[in-house]
Scaffold this motif. Structure first.
Motif, PDB file in Angstrom:
ATOM      1  N   LYS A   1       2.270   6.908  -6.776  1.00 32.11           N
ATOM      2  CA  LYS A   1       1.300   7.888  -7.260  1.00 32.11           C
ATOM      3  C   LYS A   1       1.763   9.313  -6.961  1.00 32.11           C
ATOM      4  N   ILE A   2       2.344   9.528  -5.788  1.00 37.65           N
ATOM      5  CA  ILE A   2       2.884  10.856  -5.447  1.00 37.65           C
ATOM      6  C   ILE A   2       4.006  11.226  -6.414  1.00 37.65           C
ATOM      7  N   ALA A   3       4.863  10.259  -6.720  1.00 43.64           N
ATOM      8  CA  ALA A   3       5.973  10.520  -7.641  1.00 43.64           C
ATOM      9  C   ALA A   3       5.470  10.830  -9.043  1.00 43.64           C
ATOM     10  N   GLU A   4       4.411  10.143  -9.468  1.00 44.34           N
ATOM     11  CA  GLU A   4       3.844  10.372 -10.797  1.00 44.34           C
ATOM     12  C   GLU A   4       3.219  11.764 -10.912  1.00 44.34           C
ATOM     13  N   LEU A   5       2.501  12.178  -9.869  1.00 42.19           N
ATOM     14  CA  LEU A   5       1.713  13.416  -9.934  1.00 42.19           C
ATOM     15  C   LEU A   5       2.425  14.615  -9.316  1.00 42.19           C
TER      16      LEU A   5
ATOM     17  N   HIS B   1       0.839  -1.206   0.000  1.00 43.28           N
ATOM     18  CA  HIS B   1       0.000   0.000   0.000  1.00 43.28           C
ATOM     19  C   HIS B   1       0.874   1.257   0.000  1.00 43.28           C
ATOM     20  N   GLN B   2       1.936   1.250   0.782  1.00 45.45           N
ATOM     21  CA  GLN B   2       2.842   2.403   0.820  1.00 45.45           C
ATOM     22  C   GLN B   2       3.558   2.579  -0.516  1.00 45.45           C
ATOM     23  N   LEU B   3       3.943   1.491  -1.139  1.00 43.74           N
ATOM     24  CA  LEU B   3       4.572   1.570  -2.457  1.00 43.74           C
ATOM     25  C   LEU B   3       3.625   2.189  -3.477  1.00 43.74           C
ATOM     26  N   GLN B   4       2.363   1.764  -3.428  1.00 40.37           N
ATOM     27  CA  GLN B   4       1.371   2.300  -4.372  1.00 40.37           C
ATOM     28  C   GLN B   4       1.170   3.796  -4.154  1.00 40.37           C
ATOM     29  N   ILE B   5       1.104   4.220  -2.898  1.00 39.13           N
ATOM     30  CA  ILE B   5       0.902   5.636  -2.584  1.00 39.13           C
ATOM     31  C   ILE B   5       2.110   6.460  -3.012  1.00 39.13           C
ATOM     32  N   PHE B   6       3.315   5.978  -2.705  1.00 38.07           N
ATOM     33  CA  PHE B   6       4.505   6.742  -3.077  1.00 38.07           C
ATOM     34  C   PHE B   6       4.647   6.830  -4.592  1.00 38.07           C
TER      35      PHE B   6
ATOM     36  N   GLU C   1      10.673   3.953  -9.430  1.00 36.84           N
ATOM     37  CA  GLU C   1      10.815   3.019 -10.555  1.00 36.84           C
ATOM     38  C   GLU C   1      10.780   1.572 -10.069  1.00 36.84           C
ATOM     39  N   THR C   2      11.463   1.327  -8.954  1.00 35.91           N
ATOM     40  CA  THR C   2      11.454  -0.022  -8.384  1.00 35.91           C
ATOM     41  C   THR C   2      10.058  -0.388  -7.875  1.00 35.91           C
ATOM     42  N   ALA C   3       9.397   0.583  -7.241  1.00 40.22           N
ATOM     43  CA  ALA C   3       8.037   0.350  -6.743  1.00 40.22           C
ATOM     44  C   ALA C   3       7.102  -0.023  -7.881  1.00 40.22           C
ATOM     45  N   GLU C   4       7.264   0.643  -9.019  1.00 41.29           N
ATOM     46  CA  GLU C   4       6.405   0.342 -10.171  1.00 41.29           C
ATOM     47  C   GLU C   4       6.619  -1.088 -10.651  1.00 41.29           C
ATOM     48  N   ARG C   5       7.878  -1.527 -10.685  1.00 45.62           N
ATOM     49  CA  ARG C   5       8.161  -2.907 -11.105  1.00 45.62           C
ATOM     50  C   ARG C   5       7.563  -3.906 -10.124  1.00 45.62           C
ATOM     51  N   ILE C   6       7.664  -3.614  -8.829  1.00 48.29           N
ATOM     52  CA  ILE C   6       7.102  -4.515  -7.816  1.00 48.29           C
ATOM     53  C   ILE C   6       5.589  -4.614  -7.968  1.00 48.29           C
TER      54      ILE C   6
ATOM     55  N   SER D   1      -3.950  11.930  -3.425  1.00 48.78           N
ATOM     56  CA  SER D   1      -5.056  11.540  -2.550  1.00 48.78           C
ATOM     57  C   SER D   1      -6.369  11.511  -3.316  1.00 48.78           C
ATOM     58  N   GLU D   2      -6.541  12.466  -4.237  1.00 54.53           N
ATOM     59  CA  GLU D   2      -7.769  12.504  -5.038  1.00 54.53           C
ATOM     60  C   GLU D   2      -7.854  11.294  -5.954  1.00 54.53           C
TER      61      GLU D   2
END
Length: 307
Positions: free
Chosen positions: A13-17, A6-11, A68-73, A24-25
């Motif tokens: 998204k923050i990095a993307e936006l 869950h933390q990987l997904q949130i981070f 980048e690593t989070a995205e691969r995971i 959060s939206e």
């Protein structure tokens, strides 16, 4: 290290936006919840993942590498989930569709039955303007796009879904002593335009140019909904797609004003790159559209024929 998926997904998204608020939206979480998860994730690293400069959030070089690593995971986790569903005999995968803003009144009805049949699919719909839809398609960042005007410089396959008609509309409170001339409508009344790059704006500008009108009272808004509300409020008139006006016409909030040469008629097309290797989910969706298109139009859009 004890970070969660869950933390990987949130981070990610923050990095993307580049924004906690936007992340959060998009994730449908509160801003404090996202901030707490970011802090908990950051606390597990001795090197900063983000920094704030002038009240703006920036992702550090280390943070970008972690993203980048989070995205691969996350992609690998999704692959595990999809394979599990496939072994259970269910169609799985992700279907991504980019839709021009007015297409939001169309695309959901062509997706609903398909997604109900295949509940193992993940659906992502990006609603934006025409320029961004074509850019997304060109960069191979989507499976399909819904447009009313085919791109000129891309080689695409297309399925015609249904007609798209654009009418001249005004507030129901707008009254005329006698039937107005084209010149009065287009040169004396304020006209409300979509933003540059919108197919609706292009159609409106072409009509005005072909009729050699000169309109000086112009208002520009960045979404079909904003234009619609402005017309209802009496700020001006506009040329708008009928597909997005069903409730407003039914409730007598808007009126269609007859104009010679209108409606403008185009076609909603579902398109994809000819060079794209389609996933099993995408191929199944094409088969579904081919089989069910006519029934969907009759069931959901039969009201259009009365205008």
């Amino acid at each position: 290290m004890n970070y969660t998926l869950h933390q990987l997904q949130i981070f990610l998204k923050i990095a993307e936006l580049g924004s906690i608020t936007k992340a959060s939206e998009e994730l449908h979480l509160t801003q404090p919840a996202v901030s707490i998860q970011l802090k908990n994730f950051q606390d597990q690293f001795a090197i900063p993942l983000t920094e704030v400069v002038g009240r703006k959030l920036y992702v550090t070089q280390f943070g970008r590498e972690i993203a980048e690593t989070a995205e691969r995971i996350i992609n690998e986790v999704n692959t595990i989930n999809y394979k599990t569903l496939a072994f259970q005999g269910k169609l799985s995968g992700r279907l991504k569709i980019s839709v021009v803003s007015t297409g939001k009144y169309v695309m959901p009805y062509f997706l609903s039955g398909f997604i109900k049949r295949h509940d193992g699919l993940e659906l992502n719909i990006d609603v934006t303007n025409k320029l961004k839809v074509i850019e997304c398609l060109e960069q191979n960042d989507t499976d399909f796009a819904l447009v009313s005007v085919l791109p000129e410089k891309l080689e695409v396959n297309a399925i015609e879904l249904m007609e798209n008609r654009l009418f001249f509309v005004g507030s129901s409170s707008l009254r005329f002593d006698k039937p107005p001339t084209k010149k009065k409508l287009f040169e004396e009344l304020p006209l409300i335009y979509r933003e540059h790059g919108s197919a609706t704006r292009n159609a409106m500008e072409n009509f005005i140019e072909n009729n050699r009108f000169s309109n000086l009272k112009q208002i520009e808004l960045t979404s079909n909904e904003a234009v619609k509300q402005a017309v209802i409020a009496g700020l001006g008139c506009s040329i708008m797609p009928l597909i997005g006006l069903k409730n407003e016409l039914k409730n007598n909030d808007l009126q269609i004003i007859p104009v010679k040469g209108l409606p403008i008629s185009t076609t909603w097309n579902l398109i994809w790159l000819k060079s794209k290797k389609l996933s099993p989910a995408a191929l199944a969706f094409i088969d579904y559209i081919d089989t069910e298109k006519d029934a969907i139009i009759k069931d959901k859009f039969d009201w259009i024929s009365s205008y």
